[in-house]
Structure formats: C-alpha cells, structure tokens
Enzyme design. Structure first.
Site, PDB file in Angstrom:
ATOM      1  N   GLY A   1      -6.506   6.473   0.181  1.00 32.29           N
ATOM      2  CA  GLY A   1      -5.433   5.675  -0.405  1.00 32.29           C
ATOM      3  C   GLY A   1      -4.034   6.198  -0.154  1.00 32.29           C
ATOM      4  O   GLY A   1      -3.566   6.254   0.979  1.00 32.29           O
TER       5      GLY A   1
ATOM      6  N   VAL B   1      -8.197   6.064   4.610  1.00 37.62           N
ATOM      7  CA  VAL B   1      -8.836   7.219   3.970  1.00 37.62           C
ATOM      8  C   VAL B   1      -7.943   7.734   2.850  1.00 37.62           C
ATOM      9  O   VAL B   1      -6.763   8.030   3.068  1.00 37.62           O
ATOM     10  CB  VAL B   1      -9.086   8.373   4.968  1.00 37.62           C
ATOM     11  CG1 VAL B   1      -9.787   9.545   4.281  1.00 37.62           C
ATOM     12  CG2 VAL B   1      -9.888   7.901   6.164  1.00 37.62           C
TER      13      VAL B   1
ATOM     14  N   LYS C   1     -15.144   7.240   6.030  1.00 45.55           N
ATOM     15  CA  LYS C   1     -13.939   8.082   5.931  1.00 45.55           C
ATOM     16  C   LYS C   1     -14.176   9.436   6.620  1.00 45.55           C
ATOM     17  O   LYS C   1     -13.287   9.962   7.292  1.00 45.55           O
ATOM     18  CB  LYS C   1     -13.552   8.260   4.466  1.00 45.55           C
ATOM     19  CG  LYS C   1     -13.074   6.951   3.832  1.00 45.55           C
ATOM     20  CD  LYS C   1     -13.017   7.035   2.311  1.00 45.55           C
ATOM     21  CE  LYS C   1     -12.482   5.737   1.703  1.00 45.55           C
ATOM     22  NZ  LYS C   1     -12.608   5.689   0.237  1.00 45.55           N
TER      23      LYS C   1
ATOM     24  N   ARG D   1      -7.924 -16.716   2.970  1.00 48.78           N
ATOM     25  CA  ARG D   1      -8.986 -17.710   3.126  1.00 48.78           C
ATOM     26  C   ARG D   1      -8.627 -19.011   2.413  1.00 48.78           C
ATOM     27  O   ARG D   1      -8.830 -20.087   2.922  1.00 48.78           O
ATOM     28  CB  ARG D   1     -10.305 -17.144   2.574  1.00 48.78           C
ATOM     29  CG  ARG D   1     -11.478 -17.670   3.335  1.00 48.78           C
ATOM     30  CD  ARG D   1     -12.765 -17.031   2.951  1.00 48.78           C
ATOM     31  NE  ARG D   1     -12.609 -15.719   2.313  1.00 48.78           N
ATOM     32  CZ  ARG D   1     -13.613 -14.904   2.104  1.00 48.78           C
ATOM     33  NH1 ARG D   1     -14.795 -15.220   2.489  1.00 48.78           N
ATOM     34  NH2 ARG D   1     -13.423 -13.747   1.512  1.00 48.78           N
ATOM     35  N   ARG D   2      -8.064 -18.897   1.209  1.00 49.32           N
ATOM     36  CA  ARG D   2      -7.751 -20.081   0.404  1.00 49.32           C
ATOM     37  C   ARG D   2      -6.280 -20.047  -0.015  1.00 49.32           C
ATOM     38  O   ARG D   2      -5.949 -19.517  -1.083  1.00 49.32           O
ATOM     39  CB  ARG D   2      -8.639 -20.092  -0.854  1.00 49.32           C
ATOM     40  CG  ARG D   2     -10.129 -20.255  -0.602  1.00 49.32           C
ATOM     41  CD  ARG D   2     -10.517 -21.710  -0.344  1.00 49.32           C
ATOM     42  NE  ARG D   2     -10.021 -22.623  -1.363  1.00 49.32           N
ATOM     43  CZ  ARG D   2     -10.691 -22.941  -2.478  1.00 49.32           C
ATOM     44  NH1 ARG D   2     -11.876 -22.432  -2.701  1.00 49.32           N
ATOM     45  NH2 ARG D   2     -10.177 -23.796  -3.341  1.00 49.32           N
TER      46      ARG D   2
HETATM   47  N1  HSE Z   1     -14.175   2.155  -3.099  1.00 51.52           N
HETATM   48  C1  HSE Z   1     -13.332   3.254  -2.774  1.00 51.52           C
HETATM   49  C2  HSE Z   1     -13.469   4.325  -3.840  1.00 51.52           C
HETATM   50  C3  HSE Z   1     -11.877   2.930  -2.671  1.00 51.52           C
HETATM   51  O1  HSE Z   1     -14.205   4.177  -4.812  1.00 51.52           O
HETATM   52  O2  HSE Z   1     -12.827   5.347  -3.687  1.00 51.52           O
HETATM   53  C4  HSE Z   1     -11.460   2.391  -1.366  1.00 51.52           C
HETATM   54  O3  HSE Z   1     -11.728   3.233  -0.310  1.00 51.52           O
END
Ligand code: HSE
Length: 434
Positions: free
Chosen positions: A136, A134, A207, A50-51
C-alpha cells in the site's frame, strides 16, 4: 526545456473503487499542487468503470464503460486499479505498446506477466510503475528499484498482508482459534467476504514475487513462490510460540542463498513462522504491513505503514503518477526492468530453514534419545530441547539448527508415526534468530 513542458498530461483511470475514488479525488483537489510538482497539469481525461450509472459522485462527462476506447484515446498515462489478470493485461499491453506510461496496483498481473509488460514498455520507452502493488502506502519498491540499486540485497522479509496479520494478532491476544477469529474479522470488515486470496497466501505470494524480482534482479513469478497460508495455524501453535517468547506471523521471505560451491540462487516463500517477540516484525500488529530488508552495504532497513485502504494506496499511485508525468515533461524515462542476474529459484525442499516442534511423548526412559535419533538420521541438528513433565506425558519442545526444509519435513513425518509420540502439538518454521 522540453517541447512537452507545460502541456497537460492526460490521465486515463481504469477502475474507480476504493482506491480509484481516492485517486480521482486527490487529482482534482490537489490539481494546482500536483501541476507545480510535475511541471505540467495532470488532466483526468476519463474514468472507465463497469457501470457508469453507479457513480453519481463523479463528473458524468468523464465516465465511460469503454476502457479500450479510453486507452486508445490521446491519453498520456493509464492508471489501472481494476485488479485481476484479464482484461487488465490486454489494456495495459495496448497502452504500453502505444508508448503510454502505465501506473498500476495490480499485484496478481505483475506477479504473472511482468516480463511481458516490461518488454512492451521497453519497446516504446514507456514507463511502468507499480509502487501500490505491494504494501500500500509504504514506499518500498522505489527504494528497492532505485535507492538500493547500487547495493547487494541479501534478504527481504515482511508482513505484506494486513488481513492475515490482523487475524494472527487477534489469535495472539485472545487465544481464540483460527476459524473463530476469521469469522470475527469478516464480521468487523477486516476480512473480505471471500478471504481465500489473503488467508491462503496468494496475495502475499504475488507480492513476494514482485519483491524478489526487484531485490535480486531476477524474474520471479507467483508460480515460483512456495506458498502456505494461515488456515493451519492453531491456538496450540500460538500458545507454543508464547511459551518460547515468540509470536506467529505470516511472512513473505525472499532470500539470496549461496551454496557451498559459491553458486547463488533465490528462495521465495510465504508461510507462517515463529518470530522472537523482540524482533522488529513481531511488534507489527493489526492490519499494518512492515518489510525488513538486508543489504551488504546498507545493513538492515525497515519499512512500516499502512498496507491497504483507499487513501494510503492512492498515495502510492499518485506518487507514481507524479514520477511518470515528470519523466514525460523532460521526455525522459524511469528505470527499466532489471533482470540481468537471472538467478535460479531454489525449490522449497532445498531451502535452509529452522523448525520448532512441540510434542507430547510418553514419559518413559529412552524416549528423548529415540526422538533425537530421528533428527540425527535425517541429518538435522537440534539447537535446543526443553522438557516439561505432565503426569505420564512429557512435553518436548525442540528447535533445530538450519537444515534443508525437505529433511525437516521428513523428520516431522517420521516423528508423528512413532509409538511413543502421543501428539505432535505444533510444527512451525522459526525465523529471525540467525
Ligand atoms: N488484501 C490485502 C491485505 C490488501 O489484506 O493486505 C491489498 O493488497
């Protein structure tokens, strides 16, 4: 060898926050290694932010604020790490319709629009990969989509939100209440300034929709997911769980449910549960994620690791990027959407669940029978009852067998209105014991 081999694969990066920054760094630092794995160099052609003036750490010639132009340029792959529905949806549809492969971590978009995105990918033969959406770093979607493609998955159950797992783990270890623990988690940076998506279960529900779609070859959207967050989990619930040798977790549960007449449906839900402390998911503490999968032939599988964060999530993005780039080198394609089963989604009320109910009741003759009668009237079978006397009050802890969730809810509602019931101390679904 394809005509494409050796020619650089041009990558557009949309978004350069915590994850995008790590992806850009790894693409640059590991360029030689990645080129060897892919069979062609991966060339970072542009980064849309964006910036641009806010990113002095990035090469200025790569930065642009015009994501549309970057997507429409001669790039081969678009990596989207912006999040949210729009404008990400428009940009990714444009990329796929132009035959450009897409790698995205955008769970909210996939949970609402994966049918539209998959159809756009199919129309041009582009790849759509989303491992980072999903859990990480945990390789989970590719095992569901590819490694288990020959099996029949019956259940996917897991901790897919690190924020809520951190809060529940902290409540378990300190005995503190929900609000106090959330404040502390925010102060320490474990919860977002606006924690709604996490604590109210929206993140986990997106997820769950993605997991259920892959596991059951069925299109499941976030709207199909029954969702309850953790704001209602009290210190009393945690104590009640401990007394029974259980722990409280927020789980995403995707199940194949077979009715008595043999018809199949899927149940997809996110809610707090009590799990036996001996269950593998109980030991998953802090901000970690873990997902437990059951399949007919494979049996039980467990996936565990870091579910968020820049580098862990970038690992999943890079893995997808290498995969789609390899496909392009050989002019091939990864797996398409598989939604052939098209199973109906079972409403929560019709889903079989088990409840734990702790009550404080008047300690007078016949109370246990009266309470048991309410369960029987709703066709709910009791599995165990424990009673502890405390002066004129008795504490009753009841765990049921499986029953329809709606019947269990009605039972609890009716019990809460009984004169002999002084307090409904804790009500929570129980998992991991069947
Ligand atoms: N906010 C998510 C969590 C991480 O607390 O697991 C990203 O999906």
């Amino acid at each position: 060898m394809s005509a494409r081999a050796g020619r650089p694969i041009k990558v557009a990066l949309l978004g350069c926050g915590t994850v995008g920054g790590e992806v850009a760094r790894l693409l640059t630092e590991q360029a030689g290694e990645l080129a060897a794995r892919v069979g062609a160099p991966l060339e970072l052609a542009g980064i849309a932010v964006r910036r641009p003036d806010k990113h002095p750490e990035l090469p200025p010639e790569l930065l642009t604020s015009d994501a549309t132009a970057l997507v429409e340029s001669d790039v081969d792959v678009v990596v989207e790490l912006i999040g949210g529905i729009e404008p990400a949806r428009t940009w990714l549809l444009a990329a796929l319709r132009a035959g450009k492969s897409v790698v995205t971590a955008n769970k909210a978009l996939l949970a609402e629009h994966s049918a539209e995105l998959s159809e756009a990918a199919d129309a041009t033969g582009a790849d759509l990969y989303f491992e980072a959406s999903v859990a990480g770093a945990i390789p989970l979607l590719r095992p569901l989509r590819e490694s288990l493609a020959g099996d029949r998955i019956t259940r996917v159950m897991g901790i897919v939100n690190g924020t809520t797992n951190y809060i529940l783990s902290a409540m378990d270890s300190t005995g503190a209440g929900y609000a106090e623990t959330l404040d502390e988690a925010s102060r320490l940076g474990y919860a977002e300034a606006d924690p709604t998506a996490d604590v109210d279960g929206y993140d986990a529900a997106s997820k769950a929709a993605i997991l259920a779609s892959l596991a059951f070859h069925t299109r499941v959207t976030a709207a199909d997911v029954h969702r309850e967050g953790i704001a209602g989990v009290s210190a009393s619930d945690i104590v009640a769980a401990k007394v029974l040798g259980r722990t409280v977790k927020l789980l995403a549960i995707c199940e194949r449910v077979t009715s008595a007449d043999g018809t199949e449906s899927v149940s997809v839900r996110v809610h707090p549960v009590m799990l036996p402390r001996t269950h593998q998911l109980s030991g998953v503490g802090g901000a970690f994620n873990a997902v437990y999968v059951e399949a007919d032939a494979a049996g039980e599988l467990m996936f565990y690791g870091q579910g968020a964060g820049g580098a862990p999530t970038a690992s999943a993005v890079l893995g997808d990027l290498v995969a789609v780039a390899r496909n392009q080198v050989v002019s091939g394609r990864g797996p398409r959407e598989s939604a052939h089963a098209a199973l109906p989604v079972r409403p929560m009320g019709q889903t079989p669940t088990r409840y734990h109910v702790s009550l404080d009741v008047a300690d007078v003759p016949g109370v246990l029978a009266q309470v048991a009668q309410v369960f029987a009237a709703h066709d709910v079978s009791i599995a165990t009852v424990r009673q502890r006397d405390r002066h004129s009050t008795a504490s009753l802890v009841i765990v049921t067998h499986l029953a329809k969730d709606a019947a269990l809810q009605s039972t609890v509602d009716e019990i809460g209105k009984m004169d002999v019931v002084r307090e409904v101390v804790s009500v929570m679904r129980v998992e991991g014991e069947d």
